[in-house]
Structure formats: C-alpha cells, structure tokens
Design a protein around this motif. Structure first.
Motif, PDB file in Angstrom:
ATOM      1  N   HIS A 187       0.812  -1.217   0.000  1.00 27.79           N
ATOM      2  CA  HIS A 187       0.000   0.000   0.000  1.00 27.79           C
ATOM      3  C   HIS A 187       0.848   1.272   0.000  1.00 27.79           C
ATOM      4  CE1 HIS A 187      -3.396  -2.637   0.776  1.00 27.79           C
ATOM      5  NE2 HIS A 187      -2.695  -3.191   1.759  1.00 27.79           N
ATOM      6  N   LEU A 188       2.176   1.101   0.020  1.00 29.31           N
ATOM      7  CA  LEU A 188       3.083   2.244   0.012  1.00 29.31           C
ATOM      8  C   LEU A 188       3.918   2.312  -1.263  1.00 29.31           C
ATOM      9  CD1 LEU A 188       4.378   2.120   3.702  1.00 29.31           C
ATOM     10  CD2 LEU A 188       2.677   3.674   2.731  1.00 29.31           C
ATOM     11  N   ARG A 189       3.563   1.508  -2.235  1.00 30.25           N
ATOM     12  CA  ARG A 189       4.297   1.514  -3.497  1.00 30.25           C
ATOM     13  C   ARG A 189       4.095   2.838  -4.237  1.00 30.25           C
ATOM     14  NH1 ARG A 189       2.393  -4.603  -5.107  1.00 30.25           N
ATOM     15  NH2 ARG A 189       3.943  -5.711  -3.839  1.00 30.25           N
ATOM     16  N   VAL A 190       4.973   3.087  -5.194  1.00 27.16           N
ATOM     17  CA  VAL A 190       4.897   4.323  -5.977  1.00 27.16           C
ATOM     18  C   VAL A 190       3.518   4.502  -6.595  1.00 27.16           C
ATOM     19  CG1 VAL A 190       5.797   5.502  -8.014  1.00 27.16           C
ATOM     20  CG2 VAL A 190       7.371   4.370  -6.448  1.00 27.16           C
ATOM     21  N   THR A 191       2.921   3.414  -7.027  1.00 28.02           N
ATOM     22  CA  THR A 191       1.602   3.498  -7.669  1.00 28.02           C
ATOM     23  C   THR A 191       0.515   3.948  -6.701  1.00 28.02           C
ATOM     24  OG1 THR A 191       1.292   1.135  -7.232  1.00 28.02           O
ATOM     25  CG2 THR A 191       2.137   1.763  -9.413  1.00 28.02           C
ATOM     26  N   GLU A 192       0.780   3.854  -5.400  1.00 24.23           N
ATOM     27  CA  GLU A 192      -0.215   4.225  -4.396  1.00 24.23           C
ATOM     28  C   GLU A 192      -0.006   5.636  -3.841  1.00 24.23           C
ATOM     29  OE1 GLU A 192      -2.700   2.089  -3.839  1.00 24.23           O
ATOM     30  OE2 GLU A 192      -1.706   0.804  -5.320  1.00 24.23           O
ATOM     31  N   LEU A 193       1.097   6.278  -4.180  1.00 22.79           N
ATOM     32  CA  LEU A 193       1.439   7.554  -3.554  1.00 22.79           C
ATOM     33  C   LEU A 193       0.401   8.641  -3.826  1.00 22.79           C
ATOM     34  CD1 LEU A 193       5.306   7.764  -4.095  1.00 22.79           C
ATOM     35  CD2 LEU A 193       4.053   7.172  -2.018  1.00 22.79           C
ATOM     36  N   ASP A 194      -0.123   8.685  -5.033  1.00 16.42           N
ATOM     37  CA  ASP A 194      -1.098   9.725  -5.349  1.00 16.42           C
ATOM     38  C   ASP A 194      -2.367   9.548  -4.530  1.00 16.42           C
ATOM     39  OD1 ASP A 194      -1.860  12.024  -7.137  1.00 16.42           O
ATOM     40  OD2 ASP A 194      -3.503  10.647  -7.585  1.00 16.42           O
ATOM     41  N   ALA A 195      -2.834   8.326  -4.402  1.00 13.10           N
ATOM     42  CA  ALA A 195      -4.051   8.066  -3.623  1.00 13.10           C
ATOM     43  C   ALA A 195      -3.844   8.430  -2.155  1.00 13.10           C
ATOM     44  CB  ALA A 195      -4.460   6.604  -3.759  1.00 13.10           C
ATOM     45  N   ILE A 196      -2.666   8.118  -1.617  1.00 15.18           N
ATOM     46  CA  ILE A 196      -2.371   8.469  -0.226  1.00 15.18           C
ATOM     47  C   ILE A 196      -2.362   9.984  -0.051  1.00 15.18           C
ATOM     48  CG2 ILE A 196      -0.593   8.403   1.565  1.00 15.18           C
ATOM     49  CD1 ILE A 196       0.223   5.656   0.450  1.00 15.18           C
ATOM     50  N   TYR A 197      -1.718  10.668  -0.983  1.00 15.09           N
ATOM     51  CA  TYR A 197      -1.669  12.133  -0.908  1.00 15.09           C
ATOM     52  C   TYR A 197      -3.076  12.721  -0.974  1.00 15.09           C
ATOM     53  CZ  TYR A 197      -1.257  16.929  -2.538  1.00 15.09           C
ATOM     54  OH  TYR A 197      -1.426  18.293  -2.686  1.00 15.09           O
ATOM     55  N   GLN A 198      -3.876  12.270  -1.935  1.00 17.07           N
ATOM     56  CA  GLN A 198      -5.224  12.812  -2.095  1.00 17.07           C
ATOM     57  C   GLN A 198      -6.071  12.527  -0.856  1.00 17.07           C
ATOM     58  OE1 GLN A 198      -5.959  14.831  -4.415  1.00 17.07           O
ATOM     59  NE2 GLN A 198      -4.239  14.476  -5.803  1.00 17.07           N
TER      60      GLN A 198
END
Length: 218
Positions: A187-198
């Motif tokens: 859940h902390l992969r690069v592909t998830e960073l935008d969702a975490i930020y949002q």
C-alpha cells in the motif's frame, strides 16, 4: 542533457537560474557550482556574482523559476478553496518534475519579490474563503508540511537521488521477520502515492470546511 556550453543569449537572473535548475535536474544539487554554471553559459564564474551574490541567492532564484512553473499550471476557475487545493497539488509535482531541486527548495524561505507574490496570492485565497489570519497560518502550515512530506516520499520512493539505493520496500516480502512491513508495503508503493496524498488532503480540507461551517453558525 545540457549542452556543454550555451551561448548567444543575454545573461540575466532568470536565464542563469533556468540553466542552474537544468544542471540540478541532470546532476543533482551537490554538483551545482558557479564554475560549472559559468562553463555551461560560456562565461567566467565571476560574471554571475553580478546577479547572485552567493549560492544561497542562486537557490532563491531557482525557487522563483519553480514557483513560476507552479503558477503556470493554475487556473482561475473554482472556489477559493478549490484553487488552494490545486496550488498545493501543483507544488507537490515539483518533487516529480524536479526531484533533486525539491529537496533543496523545501528549506528555502520566501525572500524574493516573485516568491512573496506567490505566497501573498495563496494567502489571499484563504482570506477569500473566509479564514482568519490565524486560521490561514494554521492551515497553510498544515497543508505545506503535508505536501512537503508527500514530496519527499515521492523523491525517495522513485529513487531519483544520485546516490539512491535499490528500493527494497517496493516488493517487500519477509512475513516471518517483518510481518507488519510486509502487510503494509504493497500500500506504500509508488503506484499508491497519489491516492495516499489525495486521501490526506481530503482529511485536511474536510476539517477546514467543517471549521468554516461552524464559524458561520456561531
């Protein structure tokens, strides 16, 4: 890649800062020097001290260039808070577009006229949204700190630093020794960073909207 020498255009603060930013993008902040910058511009290093007294002033000039890029991404439509959100979203992209510069820019303060103008316009949006000066200071700092943290995560996770080691957490799988890391890592992969930020920004803006609604009914 930057050509070894770039000649033919007049020397000024903006041009010097633009070339310095390109050097940082290509080689990292540690490789930036007045001597190397002068070599690319085809002038003696001393010529640039007429425009920037030292490297710190040069970094301020680079920040002006980066903030100009951020401002160019912004549009005037929407409510003041929607425009605030777009501003911080655009600031986060610095870490993606200029990762080497980002790590140095986050420590710079608004000192120049262009950077102060950027800051003033952002605070004006908070004012137009109905925030008091105290609330503006609080939420600006909360959002700025969160955006900086998200940007640092972008730089580290994308391994865009000159001395970056392989990213071991991208596909981490050691459940017996590190069960919690193994569970969270996907859940902390690069592909998830935008969702975490949002998601984080949604929480901050929900709290701000609730505070404004409460103030309106008091």
């Amino acid at each position: 890649m930057i050509h070894k020498k770039i000649k033919g255009e007049p020397l000024d603060r903006v041009r010097i800062a633009q070339v310095a930013l390109a050097l940082i993008d290509e080689h990292g902040i540690d490789q930036l020097s007045m001597r190397k910058l002068g070599g690319v511009l085809g002038v003696e290093a001393m010529a640039m001290y007429y425009y920037f007294r030292n490297k710190a002033e040069l970094l301020d000039g680079i920040l002006d260039i980066v903030l100009g890029e951020v401002a160019a991404r912004l549009t005037p439509e929407g409510t003041p808070l929607e425009r605030v959100r777009r501003t911080f979203d655009a600031l986060r992209t610095i870490a993606i577009v200029h990762p080497h510069a980002f790590l140095s820019m986050v420590s710079r303060r608004f000192r120049t006229q262009p950077s102060l103008q950027f800051y003033e316009q952002l605070l004006q949006l908070f004012h137009e949204a109905g925030l008091t000066p105290q609330q503006s200071a609080c939420y600006y700092r909360l959002m700025a700190n969160f955006t900086v943290g998200a940007g640092i995560a972008e730089v580290g996770s994308r391994a865009r630093q000159p001395d970056a080691a392989p990213i071991i957490l991208e596909n981490f799988n050691q459940p017996e020794t590190f069960p919690r890391i193994t569970a969270v890592a996907p859940h902390l992969r690069v592909t998830e960073l935008d969702a975490i930020y949002q998601s984080g920004m949604n929480i901050l803006f929900a709290a701000l909207s609730a505070e404004l609604a409460k103030a309106a009914t008091d």
